[in-house]
Design an enzyme around this catalytic site. Structure first.
Site, PDB file in Angstrom:
ATOM      1  N   GLU A  11      16.612  -5.426  12.112  1.00  0.00           N
ATOM      2  CA  GLU A  11      16.098  -5.244  10.744  1.00  0.00           C
ATOM      3  C   GLU A  11      17.186  -5.447   9.679  1.00  0.00           C
ATOM      4  OE1 GLU A  11      13.316  -2.001  10.062  1.00  0.00           O
ATOM      5  OE2 GLU A  11      14.456  -1.444   8.274  1.00  0.00           O
ATOM      6  N   THR A  43      13.035  -5.595   5.103  1.00  0.00           N
ATOM      7  CA  THR A  43      12.310  -4.503   4.442  1.00  0.00           C
ATOM      8  C   THR A  43      11.777  -4.922   3.073  1.00  0.00           C
ATOM      9  OG1 THR A  43      14.299  -3.589   3.451  1.00  0.00           O
ATOM     10  CG2 THR A  43      13.676  -2.732   5.612  1.00  0.00           C
ATOM     11  N   GLY A 102       4.672   2.879   2.681  1.00  0.00           N
ATOM     12  CA  GLY A 102       5.827   2.898   1.796  1.00  0.00           C
ATOM     13  C   GLY A 102       5.854   4.172   0.972  1.00  0.00           C
ATOM     14  N   ASP A 103       6.834   4.238   0.111  1.00  0.00           N
ATOM     15  CA  ASP A 103       6.997   5.379  -0.796  1.00  0.00           C
ATOM     16  C   ASP A 103       7.120   4.822  -2.201  1.00  0.00           C
ATOM     17  OD1 ASP A 103       7.268   7.480   1.216  1.00  0.00           O
ATOM     18  OD2 ASP A 103       9.158   6.484   1.703  1.00  0.00           O
ATOM     19  N   ALA A 117      -1.095   3.068   5.462  1.00  0.00           N
ATOM     20  CA  ALA A 117      -0.828   1.868   6.252  1.00  0.00           C
ATOM     21  C   ALA A 117      -2.071   1.377   7.006  1.00  0.00           C
ATOM     22  CB  ALA A 117       0.312   2.151   7.226  1.00  0.00           C
ATOM     23  N   HIS A 143       6.484  12.459  10.638  1.00  0.00           N
ATOM     24  CA  HIS A 143       6.679  12.072   9.238  1.00  0.00           C
ATOM     25  C   HIS A 143       6.805  13.333   8.373  1.00  0.00           C
ATOM     26  CE1 HIS A 143       5.554  10.508   5.228  1.00  0.00           C
ATOM     27  NE2 HIS A 143       6.212   9.450   5.640  1.00  0.00           N
TER      28      HIS A 143
HETATM   29  P1  FAD Z   1       1.327   6.057   6.775  1.00  0.00           P
HETATM   30  O1  FAD Z   1       1.158   5.696   8.193  1.00  0.00           O
HETATM   31  O2  FAD Z   1       0.288   5.625   5.836  1.00  0.00           O
HETATM   32  O3  FAD Z   1       1.527   7.636   6.730  1.00  0.00           O
HETATM   33  C1  FAD Z   1       2.050   8.314   5.612  1.00  0.00           C
HETATM   34  C2  FAD Z   1       1.781   9.815   5.699  1.00  0.00           C
HETATM   35  O4  FAD Z   1       0.417  10.076   5.440  1.00  0.00           O
HETATM   36  C3  FAD Z   1       2.043  10.479   7.060  1.00  0.00           C
HETATM   37  O5  FAD Z   1       2.470  11.802   6.825  1.00  0.00           O
HETATM   38  C4  FAD Z   1       0.692  10.480   7.759  1.00  0.00           C
HETATM   39  O6  FAD Z   1       0.590  11.563   8.664  1.00  0.00           O
HETATM   40  C5  FAD Z   1      -0.278  10.577   6.577  1.00  0.00           C
HETATM   41  N1  FAD Z   1      -1.433   9.701   6.715  1.00  0.00           N
HETATM   42  C6  FAD Z   1      -1.500   8.477   7.287  1.00  0.00           C
HETATM   43  N2  FAD Z   1      -2.730   7.944   7.144  1.00  0.00           N
HETATM   44  C7  FAD Z   1      -3.450   8.854   6.446  1.00  0.00           C
HETATM   45  C8  FAD Z   1      -4.779   8.867   5.969  1.00  0.00           C
HETATM   46  N3  FAD Z   1      -5.613   7.833   6.184  1.00  0.00           N
HETATM   47  N4  FAD Z   1      -5.186   9.970   5.277  1.00  0.00           N
HETATM   48  C9  FAD Z   1      -4.363  11.017   5.041  1.00  0.00           C
HETATM   49  N5  FAD Z   1      -3.081  11.048   5.477  1.00  0.00           N
HETATM   50  C10 FAD Z   1      -2.625   9.977   6.174  1.00  0.00           C
HETATM   51  N6  FAD Z   1       9.809   2.011   3.563  1.00  0.00           N
HETATM   52  C11 FAD Z   1       9.922   1.086   2.589  1.00  0.00           C
HETATM   53  O7  FAD Z   1       9.838   1.423   1.404  1.00  0.00           O
HETATM   54  N7  FAD Z   1      10.123  -0.242   2.883  1.00  0.00           N
HETATM   55  C12 FAD Z   1      10.207  -0.688   4.161  1.00  0.00           C
HETATM   56  O8  FAD Z   1      10.370  -1.881   4.392  1.00  0.00           O
HETATM   57  C13 FAD Z   1      10.097   0.276   5.210  1.00  0.00           C
HETATM   58  N8  FAD Z   1      10.155  -0.111   6.513  1.00  0.00           N
HETATM   59  C14 FAD Z   1       9.999   0.824   7.496  1.00  0.00           C
HETATM   60  C15 FAD Z   1      10.007   0.400   8.835  1.00  0.00           C
HETATM   61  C16 FAD Z   1       9.869   1.312   9.870  1.00  0.00           C
HETATM   62  C17 FAD Z   1       9.874   0.834  11.294  1.00  0.00           C
HETATM   63  C18 FAD Z   1       9.706   2.705   9.572  1.00  0.00           C
HETATM   64  C19 FAD Z   1       9.576   3.706  10.673  1.00  0.00           C
HETATM   65  C20 FAD Z   1       9.677   3.123   8.255  1.00  0.00           C
HETATM   66  C21 FAD Z   1       9.809   2.198   7.200  1.00  0.00           C
HETATM   67  N9  FAD Z   1       9.758   2.584   5.858  1.00  0.00           N
HETATM   68  C22 FAD Z   1       9.896   1.634   4.864  1.00  0.00           C
HETATM   69  C23 FAD Z   1       9.538   3.994   5.484  1.00  0.00           C
HETATM   70  C24 FAD Z   1       8.048   4.296   5.242  1.00  0.00           C
HETATM   71  O9  FAD Z   1       7.547   3.494   4.209  1.00  0.00           O
HETATM   72  C25 FAD Z   1       7.903   5.768   4.857  1.00  0.00           C
HETATM   73  O10 FAD Z   1       8.196   6.581   5.961  1.00  0.00           O
HETATM   74  C26 FAD Z   1       6.565   6.156   4.246  1.00  0.00           C
HETATM   75  O11 FAD Z   1       6.697   7.495   3.745  1.00  0.00           O
HETATM   76  C27 FAD Z   1       5.389   6.165   5.204  1.00  0.00           C
HETATM   77  O12 FAD Z   1       4.951   4.896   5.509  1.00  0.00           O
HETATM   78  P2  FAD Z   1       3.916   4.703   6.748  1.00  0.00           P
HETATM   79  O13 FAD Z   1       3.564   3.290   6.790  1.00  0.00           O
HETATM   80  O14 FAD Z   1       4.457   5.325   7.959  1.00  0.00           O
HETATM   81  O15 FAD Z   1       2.721   5.571   6.178  1.00  0.00           O
END
Ligand code: FAD
Length: 279
Positions: A11, A43, A102-103, A117, A143
């Site tokens: 990455e 990223t 993302g955040d 996601a 998370h």
């Molecule tokens: P989600 O899977 O959507 O989950 C987010 C939170 O919400 C979790 O606590 C989950 O339990 C909860 N949740 C999930 N779905 C739902 C739903 N439908 N309803 C209610 N709650 C729900 N960040 C960046 O900014 N840019 C990047 O390029 C980047 N790359 C990453 C690559 C990897 C491999 C990893 C592990 C993380 C990366 N991150 C990146 C960090 C990531 O964006 C953050 O951890 C973010 O807070 C969560 O993203 P997620 O896709 O895991 O979210």
């Protein structure tokens, strides 16, 4: 039957300067590509802040004939903007994506609603069918915003059920957390691969700060050991390589499907760890 070679991937984050980009493309990528990874990933800044730079780096890597996966999240964008970006990736011969919620970057919170996601995965599938191999994020140490351990696993399942092919984990130093997580995922009916995300130790102070925010734990004994080295950067470097090599060796010996290295855009220590592993 011989075990399949584990999948290895590297990455990057998109560099802020032209010099940084040139170094990444002309020095770092050829050197790391010699290690024969399945793909590189790039990223995407929180809230879409690196849209153009991520696209630029991803396109250049692809033009060099190398497999690459852009990370993607809705950020504050609407379906049109994200749809156009996805189409551009498809037109440029990219066939992998890392789909994330993302955040929001600090200061940009406010009115925009983050898109989970699983919704992004469904959106990509609806728009482009099976074109992309989609990865999603997984959290062996859970998370930071998750309501509970099981709840987080259910949401991971939701992303995979929405059409993602596999998951890559947040980095961890507690190997037990990863294997326990795999067992819990299997018990919850997840059968798709969950690749281990591994962070080589480059700048310990930065790593410690970042880990506090993303919910990854650095075990006390590691902190104590590094603290004891004080300003002796060479000893910290060697210790970092030793423990991350051991971590990777344990993962591979115990059947992890592959490793995703958070290279932080550096050739070393990823290359040295890779060589130690005899890959
Ligand atoms: P989600 O899977 O959507 O989950 C987010 C939170 O919400 C979790 O606590 C989950 O339990 C909860 N949740 C999930 N779905 C739902 C739903 N439908 N309803 C209610 N709650 C729900 N960040 C960046 O900014 N840019 C990047 O390029 C980047 N790359 C990453 C690559 C990897 C491999 C990893 C592990 C993380 C990366 N991150 C990146 C960090 C990531 O964006 C953050 O951890 C973010 O807070 C969560 O993203 P997620 O896709 O895991 O979210």
């Amino acid at each position: 039957m011989p075990r399949q070679r584990p999948r290895m991937s590297f990455e990057y984050f998109p560099p802020r300067t032209q010099e940084g980009k040139a170094k990444l493309l002309q020095e770092t990528t050829p050197a790391l590509n010699e290690l024969d990874p399945a793909f590189f990933s790039v990223t995407y800044g929180a809230g879409g802040t690196t849209r153009d730079t991520t696209l630029g780096v991803v396109s250049a890597i692809r033009e060099a004939g190398i497999e690459v996966a852009p990370h993607l999240s809705f950020g504050g964008d609407d379906e049109n903007a994200i749809g156009t970006l996805i189409d551009t990736y498809q037109e440029r011969g990219i066939n992998r994506l890392v789909a994330l919620r993302g955040d929001m970057p600090s200061g940009m919170g406010g009115s925009s609603q983050l898109v989970y996601a699983n919704e992004l995965v469904a959106f990509v599938r609806e728009r482009t069918g099976d074109h992309f191999q989609i990865e999603v994020a997984a959290y062996p140490e859970i998370h930071p915003e998750a309501k509970s351990y099981d709840n987080d696993i259910q949401f991971l399942k939701g992303k995979l059920d929405a059409g993602a092919n596999s998951a890559i984990t947040q980095y961890f130093f507690n190997v037990e957390s990863y294997f326990y997580f795999l067992d819990q995922c299997a018990a919850a009916g997840i059968s798709k691969p969950i690749y281990a995300g591994i962070m080589p130790i480059i700048n310990f102070a930065n790593l410690a700060r970042f880990s506090r925010n993303c919910g990854a734990e650095i075990p006390r004994w590691i902190c104590q050991r590094v603290e004891g080295y004080g300003e002796d950067q060479e000893s910290i470097r060697k210790f970092g390589i030793e423990i991350v090599t051991q971590l990777c060796q344990t993962l591979l010996d115990s059947g992890a499907p592959g490793i995703h290295f958070y290279t932080m855009n550096h050739i070393e220590p990823t290359r040295e760890i890779y060589r130690n592993l005899g890959l």
